[in-house]
Design a protein around this motif. Structure first.
Motif, PDB file in Angstrom:
ATOM      1  N   ILE A 210       1.174  -1.210  -0.419  1.00  0.00           N
ATOM      2  CA  ILE A 210      -0.104   0.048  -0.268  1.00  0.00           C
ATOM      3  C   ILE A 210       0.953   1.175  -0.202  1.00  0.00           C
ATOM      4  N   ALA A 211       2.047   1.160   0.611  1.00  0.00           N
ATOM      5  CA  ALA A 211       2.772   2.885   0.752  1.00  0.00           C
ATOM      6  C   ALA A 211       3.365   2.682  -0.523  1.00  0.00           C
ATOM      7  N   LEU A 212       3.897   1.256  -1.385  1.00  0.00           N
ATOM      8  CA  LEU A 212       4.715   1.645  -2.648  1.00  0.00           C
ATOM      9  C   LEU A 212       3.366   2.699  -3.853  1.00  0.00           C
ATOM     10  N   ARG A 213       2.030   1.778  -3.368  1.00  0.00           N
ATOM     11  CA  ARG A 213       0.840   2.261  -4.271  1.00  0.00           C
ATOM     12  C   ARG A 213       0.781   3.751  -4.000  1.00  0.00           C
ATOM     13  N   LYS A 214       0.821   4.408  -2.542  1.00  0.00           N
ATOM     14  CA  LYS A 214       0.935   5.474  -2.576  1.00  0.00           C
ATOM     15  C   LYS A 214       1.695   6.359  -3.103  1.00  0.00           C
ATOM     16  N   VAL A 215       3.213   6.297  -2.829  1.00  0.00           N
ATOM     17  CA  VAL A 215       3.637   6.488  -3.509  1.00  0.00           C
ATOM     18  C   VAL A 215       4.126   6.960  -5.167  1.00  0.00           C
ATOM     19  N   LEU A 216       4.333   6.579  -5.723  1.00  0.00           N
ATOM     20  CA  LEU A 216       3.992   6.445  -7.300  1.00  0.00           C
ATOM     21  C   LEU A 216       2.054   6.805  -7.379  1.00  0.00           C
ATOM     22  N   LEU A 217       1.439   6.875  -7.015  1.00  0.00           N
ATOM     23  CA  LEU A 217       0.436   7.644  -7.194  1.00  0.00           C
ATOM     24  C   LEU A 217       0.781   9.113  -7.032  1.00  0.00           C
ATOM     25  N   GLU A 218       1.089   9.648  -5.979  1.00  0.00           N
ATOM     26  CA  GLU A 218       1.956  10.734  -5.299  1.00  0.00           C
ATOM     27  C   GLU A 218       2.706  11.158  -6.114  1.00  0.00           C
ATOM     28  N   ARG A 219       3.902  10.731  -6.779  1.00  0.00           N
ATOM     29  CA  ARG A 219       5.251  10.924  -8.044  1.00  0.00           C
ATOM     30  C   ARG A 219       3.755  11.901  -8.782  1.00  0.00           C
ATOM     31  N   ALA A 220       2.573  10.151  -9.248  1.00  0.00           N
ATOM     32  CA  ALA A 220       2.381  11.070 -10.988  1.00  0.00           C
ATOM     33  C   ALA A 220       1.204  12.092 -10.793  1.00  0.00           C
ATOM     34  N   LYS A 221       0.680  13.028  -9.277  1.00  0.00           N
ATOM     35  CA  LYS A 221       0.053  13.898  -9.089  1.00  0.00           C
ATOM     36  C   LYS A 221       1.125  15.187  -8.494  1.00  0.00           C
ATOM     37  N   MET A 224       6.727  15.211  -7.358  1.00  0.00           N
ATOM     38  CA  MET A 224       8.310  14.948  -5.872  1.00  0.00           C
ATOM     39  C   MET A 224       9.550  14.510  -6.399  1.00  0.00           C
ATOM     40  N   ASP A 225      10.030  15.011  -5.676  1.00  0.00           N
ATOM     41  CA  ASP A 225      11.002  14.053  -6.309  1.00  0.00           C
ATOM     42  C   ASP A 225      11.949  12.803  -4.698  1.00  0.00           C
ATOM     43  N   ILE A 226      12.941  12.546  -5.230  1.00  0.00           N
ATOM     44  CA  ILE A 226      13.083  11.656  -5.022  1.00  0.00           C
ATOM     45  C   ILE A 226      13.180  10.926  -3.096  1.00  0.00           C
ATOM     46  N   ASN A 227      13.693  12.274  -2.758  1.00  0.00           N
ATOM     47  CA  ASN A 227      14.152  12.484  -0.819  1.00  0.00           C
ATOM     48  C   ASN A 227      13.102  12.771  -0.077  1.00  0.00           C
ATOM     49  N   GLN A 228      11.541  13.605  -1.439  1.00  0.00           N
ATOM     50  CA  GLN A 228      10.495  13.641  -0.335  1.00  0.00           C
ATOM     51  C   GLN A 228       9.433  12.340  -1.134  1.00  0.00           C
ATOM     52  N   LEU A 229      10.162  11.371  -1.608  1.00  0.00           N
ATOM     53  CA  LEU A 229       8.231  10.181  -2.059  1.00  0.00           C
ATOM     54  C   LEU A 229       9.759   8.891  -0.700  1.00  0.00           C
ATOM     55  N   LYS A 230      10.652   9.234  -0.760  1.00  0.00           N
ATOM     56  CA  LYS A 230      11.526   8.479   0.005  1.00  0.00           C
ATOM     57  C   LYS A 230      11.454   8.683   1.218  1.00  0.00           C
ATOM     58  N   THR A 231      10.666   9.727   1.998  1.00  0.00           N
ATOM     59  CA  THR A 231      10.170  10.089   3.455  1.00  0.00           C
ATOM     60  C   THR A 231       8.837   9.452   3.050  1.00  0.00           C
ATOM     61  N   LEU A 232       8.361  10.058   2.271  1.00  0.00           N
ATOM     62  CA  LEU A 232       6.276   9.933   2.342  1.00  0.00           C
ATOM     63  C   LEU A 232       6.398   8.376   2.246  1.00  0.00           C
ATOM     64  N   PHE A 233       6.775   7.211   2.043  1.00  0.00           N
ATOM     65  CA  PHE A 233       7.405   5.811   1.622  1.00  0.00           C
ATOM     66  C   PHE A 233       7.733   5.540   3.162  1.00  0.00           C
ATOM     67  N   ALA A 234       8.481   6.095   3.991  1.00  0.00           N
ATOM     68  CA  ALA A 234       9.031   5.879   4.893  1.00  0.00           C
ATOM     69  C   ALA A 234       7.577   5.957   5.861  1.00  0.00           C
ATOM     70  N   GLN A 235       6.826   7.333   6.134  1.00  0.00           N
ATOM     71  CA  GLN A 235       5.557   7.595   6.611  1.00  0.00           C
ATOM     72  C   GLN A 235       5.133   6.347   6.781  1.00  0.00           C
ATOM     73  N   SER A 236       4.644   6.233   5.184  1.00  0.00           N
ATOM     74  CA  SER A 236       3.483   5.034   4.785  1.00  0.00           C
ATOM     75  C   SER A 236       3.456   4.305   6.073  1.00  0.00           C
ATOM     76  N   LEU A 237       5.154   3.358   5.556  1.00  0.00           N
ATOM     77  CA  LEU A 237       5.556   1.837   6.657  1.00  0.00           C
ATOM     78  C   LEU A 237       4.933   2.852   8.075  1.00  0.00           C
ATOM     79  N   VAL A 238       4.192   3.044   8.771  1.00  0.00           N
ATOM     80  CA  VAL A 238       4.368   3.254   9.652  1.00  0.00           C
ATOM     81  C   VAL A 238       3.637   3.508  10.717  1.00  0.00           C
ATOM     82  N   SER A 239       2.722   4.681   9.904  1.00  0.00           N
ATOM     83  CA  SER A 239       1.417   5.466   9.779  1.00  0.00           C
ATOM     84  C   SER A 239      -0.073   4.530  10.086  1.00  0.00           C
TER      85      SER A 239
END
Length: 239
Positions: A210-221, A224-239
């Motif tokens: 689910i975190a991967l899906r969220k990151v790829l969809l967010e990238r499409a919208k 965001m740069d790679i660092n922002q997407l990595k941060t989003l991925f890490a947050q999604s894993l624990v939220s």
């Protein structure tokens, strides 16, 4: 069930549509015109859906499935695509790749397939293969390379998660996979991306998928740069 009771009904891939009383698309005189989402099997004379949506009849003898489908008109031979099997025939499969027509896949176009050892594949299975388009002929998929090896293609695990992303984003990820490599350093996973805008992911936990899906969809919208997407991925894993 007659055609009047079918119009505007919601259908799923593989559903039979009651158009059999109408002229065959193979009949050049007064024939039915099938738009996106519908397929005619000349062997059985049956009309079937290969997408989700409602049956529409914009004018007499013209039918299509009105549903969300990615824009894949730019698909070309050699593209890697993700498809969903909608029917198994004697020696081939019909596969929905989001195109305006079902693609065919020979059961012999899998690594190691023979007359005695055909692959165990059926309706609903996810296929990753290479597309072949030859003029006006039905598109085809193959799951082997020139050496007869799978090379990552074939039937994908039923435990994966499939979702859609914009076609341009899918193609960019195929060509530039640095984001996918960076995310893989954070959490291991498997992924297959089709030029038709479909993504399959498999990970040890549902949260990771689910975190991967969220990151790829967010990238499409939001681009965001790679660092922002990595941060989003890490947050999604624990939220």
């Amino acid at each position: 069930m007659n055609i009047e009771r079918q119009i505007n009904e919601f259908v799923l891939p593989g559903d039979t549509i009651a158009l059999s009383s109408l002229p065959s698309p193979l009949d050049s005189s007064n024939s039915v015109t099938l738009g996106p989402g519908l397929h005619y099997d000349k062997h059985t004379g049956a009309f079937t859906s290969h997408s989700c949506g409602h049956i529409r009849e914009p004018s007499s003898l013209i039918y299509y499935i009105d549903g969300h489908r990615p824009a894949v008109s730019s698909l070309t031979s050699g593209d890697l695509v993700l498809g969903i099997v909608v029917r198994r025939q004697l020696e081939s499969l019909l596969v929905d790749i989001g195109y305006n027509e079902l693609a065919s896949l020979s059961l012999y176009d899998f690594e190691g397939a023979t007359k005695r050892t055909k692959p165990n594949v059926d309706r609903g299975d996810i296929i990753y293969g290479r597309l072949k388009i030859d003029g006006e002929c039905q598109p085809q998929i193959i799951c082997i390379n020139e050496d007869g090896k799978a090379d990552g293609m074939g039937i994908l695990s039923e435990h994966g998660y499939v979702f859609d992303i914009p076609v341009d984003v899918a193609n960019d990820l195929i060509e530039h996979n640095n984001l996918l490599e960076e995310l893989g350093n954070e959490m291991p996973y498997e992924i297959a991306i089709g030029a038709n805008g479909r993504v399959w992911v498999k990970a040890t936990t549902t949260r990771t998928m689910i975190a991967l899906r969220k990151v790829l969809l967010e990238r499409a919208k939001n681009k965001m740069d790679i660092n922002q997407l990595k941060t989003l991925f890490a947050q999604s894993l624990v939220s």
